[in-house]
Design an enzyme around this catalytic site. Structure first.
Site, PDB file in Angstrom:
ATOM      1  N   GLY A  70      15.066  27.544   3.254  1.00 32.38           N
ATOM      2  CA  GLY A  70      13.838  26.797   3.022  1.00 32.38           C
ATOM      3  C   GLY A  70      12.884  26.914   4.188  1.00 32.38           C
ATOM      4  O   GLY A  70      13.297  27.195   5.321  1.00 32.38           O
ATOM      5  N   GLY A  72       8.950  25.111   5.516  1.00 33.58           N
ATOM      6  CA  GLY A  72       7.844  24.205   5.244  1.00 33.58           C
ATOM      7  C   GLY A  72       6.865  24.177   6.403  1.00 33.58           C
ATOM      8  O   GLY A  72       6.978  24.944   7.360  1.00 33.58           O
ATOM      9  N   PHE A  73       5.899  23.268   6.283  1.00 35.60           N
ATOM     10  CA  PHE A  73       4.852  23.166   7.293  1.00 35.60           C
ATOM     11  C   PHE A  73       5.423  22.726   8.635  1.00 35.60           C
ATOM     12  O   PHE A  73       4.944  23.141   9.686  1.00 35.60           O
ATOM     13  CB  PHE A  73       3.794  22.169   6.817  1.00 35.60           C
ATOM     14  N   LYS A  92      18.101  22.073  10.313  1.00 42.09           N
ATOM     15  CA  LYS A  92      16.653  21.987  10.150  1.00 42.09           C
ATOM     16  C   LYS A  92      15.994  22.231  11.497  1.00 42.09           C
ATOM     17  O   LYS A  92      16.103  21.418  12.412  1.00 42.09           O
ATOM     18  CB  LYS A  92      16.259  20.612   9.608  1.00 42.09           C
ATOM     19  N   ASP A 182       7.166  11.718   1.494  1.00 40.01           N
ATOM     20  CA  ASP A 182       7.088  13.128   1.123  1.00 40.01           C
ATOM     21  C   ASP A 182       8.077  13.418  -0.002  1.00 40.01           C
ATOM     22  O   ASP A 182       8.753  14.442  -0.012  1.00 40.01           O
ATOM     23  CB  ASP A 182       7.375  14.023   2.340  1.00 40.01           C
TER      24      ASP A 182
END
Length: 360
Positions: A70, A72-73, A92, A182
Site C-alpha cells: 500500500g 498513501g499521502f 507502516k 479517514d
C-alpha cells in the site's frame, strides 16, 4: 453527471499548528555533570515517554521487506518478516507526518484492543521517526472485495456482516473518545478464516480527540481525510465531530450496496457534497442490489448533509444486528421423530444381541 470540485489531497496544517511543539531529539541518554554519579547514563524525559508510548521497539534492520502492499499521502505500507522469528507483520513507513503526530498514532494504537480494530505489535525507529508494526491481515481490503465482481458474488449476508464488523469497531473507537477522520473502504481490512471474512478498521494516522477543542485554529482553511469519503462539513472547513465518521461510513455502505467506486461520478453527490439520495436510489446497481431496503435506507441516512440527522454508531450497530438476524436465521435444530428414535433403539438392541452371540 455533474463532476464536483473536491480537494484531491488532505492537509494537516491546522492539526500541526495545534500540536506543533519543540521537537525533542531521540538521543538515548544525557549526562548530568553536576551529579557525583555523572558517569552513569540517565534516560532523558523524551526517551522515557517514548518507551512508555510505544512498548516494543525494534530496528528497521530486524525486518525483511517482502512486498509493498500500500501507498498513501502520508505513508508506505510493507508486508515484512521478522528475521529472528519469521513472524509476518505489516510495517507502516511514515513519510509525511511530524514526529509528534506519529507518536500520537502509536500511542493510540497501543491503547486500542478490539477484534474489529487492527492489532498493534510494536514500532521501529528509523531516522528519528516512529514506524508502527501491526498484525498482517490476510484478506486484502474491503474495496478490493467490493470491486472484484467476477470472483466474489458478495451475498447479502456477507455485506451485512462486514458492515456490522466495521460499525462495532467504530463504535468502540468513539466510546474511547476518538475520531477516525479517514474512514474509507481502503482502510478497512479483511481477516480471512476459511470462507469467512471479518472486517478490521485500520490506519489511524489522522485519528484524534474531538477536534472542536482546537478553538484557536483556522480549520476552515484545510481539510483532513480522503476526499471522496469526507463529510460535507469537513470539506467546507466547518466544525465537525464524530458524525463526520458516520458520513464516511455511509459512503462505504453505498459502495457495498452498489459495488461502485466512491468517486462522485459513480456514487452521485449534491452540490453541497452530500449524497444525492434520489439519484443514488435510481442507479441500476442499487435497484438490482441484493441488500434489503432497510440496509439501503441506513446507507442514505448515514450520508445525510446535516450531521444531526445521521445516526450514531450505537444505533447503527442495533439496526445491523436486527438485519443480520433477519438475513441469517439461526440453523434449525434437528428434531428426532419417534420413528427415528424407534429405529435407533432397534439398532442398539440388534448390536447387543450380535455381541452376545459372538461372546458365546
Amino acid at each position: 453527471m455533474k463532476k464536483l470540485s473536491i480537494p484531491t489531497s488532505a492537509s494537516l496544517d491546522c492539526i500541526n499548528e495545534y500540536e506543533r511543539e519543540k521537537e525533542e531529539e531521540y538521543d538515548s541518554f544525557r549526562v548530568d555533570s553536576d551529579s557525583p554519579s555523572h558517569h552513569v547514563p540517565r534516560p532523558s524525559s523524551a526517551l522515557r515517554a517514548l518507551r512508555e508510548a510505544v512498548g516494543s521497539v525494534s530496528n528497521m534492520e530486524d525486518f525483511e521487506r517482502i512486498e509493498k502492499i500500500g501507498s498513501g499521502f502520508f505513508a508506505d505500507v510493507y508486508k515484512v518478516r521478522r528475521k529472528l522469528t519469521n513472524q509476518i507483520m505489516v510495517l507502516k513507513v511514515n513519510k509525511g507526518l511530524t514526529a509528534t503526530k506519529t507518536r500520537q498514532e502509536v500511542e493510540l494504537l497501543k491503547r486500542l484492543n478490539h477484534p474489529n480494530i487492527l492489532h498493534y505489535i510494536g514500532s521501529c525507529i528509523h531516522n528519528e521517526q516512529l514506524h508502527p508494526l501491526t498484525e498482517f491481515v490476510n484478506g486484502g481490503t474491503l474495496k478490493s472485495l467490493i470491486q472484484d465482481v467476477e470472483k466474489n458474488p458478495f451475498p447479502r449476508e456477507q455485506r451485512i456482516q462486514l458492515s456490522l464488523d466495521m460499525a462495532l469497531g467504530m463504535e468502540y473507537l468513539h466510546e474511547n473518545g476518538m475520531l477516525h477522520r479517514d474512514f474509507n473502504s481502503n482502510n478497512c481490512l479483511l481477516r480471512k478464516e476459511g470462507d469467512r471474512y471479518t472486517a478490521v478498521v485500520a490506519d489511524f494516522g489522522l485519528a484524534a480527540k474531538n477536534p472542536n477543542l482546537m478553538k484557536d485554529l483556522r480549520c476552515n482553511q484545510s481539510v483532513v481525510g480522503t476526499p471522496f469519503w469526507m463529510a460535507p462539513e469537513v470539506l467546507h472547513g466547518k466544525r465537525y465531530d464524530k458524525k463526520a465518521d458516520t458520513y464516511s461510513y455511509g459512503i462505504v455502505l453505498c459502495e457495498i450496496v452498489s459495488r461502485k467506486d466512491a468517486d462522485p461520478d459513480e456514487i452521485p453527490r449534491n452540490d453541497n457534497f452530500s449524497l444525492n439520495e434520489a439519484a443514488f436510489r435510481e442507479l441500476p446497481e442499487v435497484i438490482g442490489s441484493p441488500c434489503p431496503p432497510a440496509f439501503i435506507d441506513l446507507a442514505c441516512n448515514c450520508s445525510k448533509f446535516v450531521p444531526d440527522e445521521r445516526p450514531g454508531f450505537p444505533i447503527i450497530v442495533r439496526q445491523l444486528i436486527q438485519l443480520h438476524l433477519i438475513s441469517v436465521p439461526p440453523s434449525p435444530v434437528k428434531r428426532i421423530s419417534w420413528q427415528d428414535r424407534a429405529l435407533k433403539n432397534e439398532t442398539i438392541i440388534k448390536l447387543m444381541k450380535d455381541t452376545s452371540t459372538t461372546t458365546k
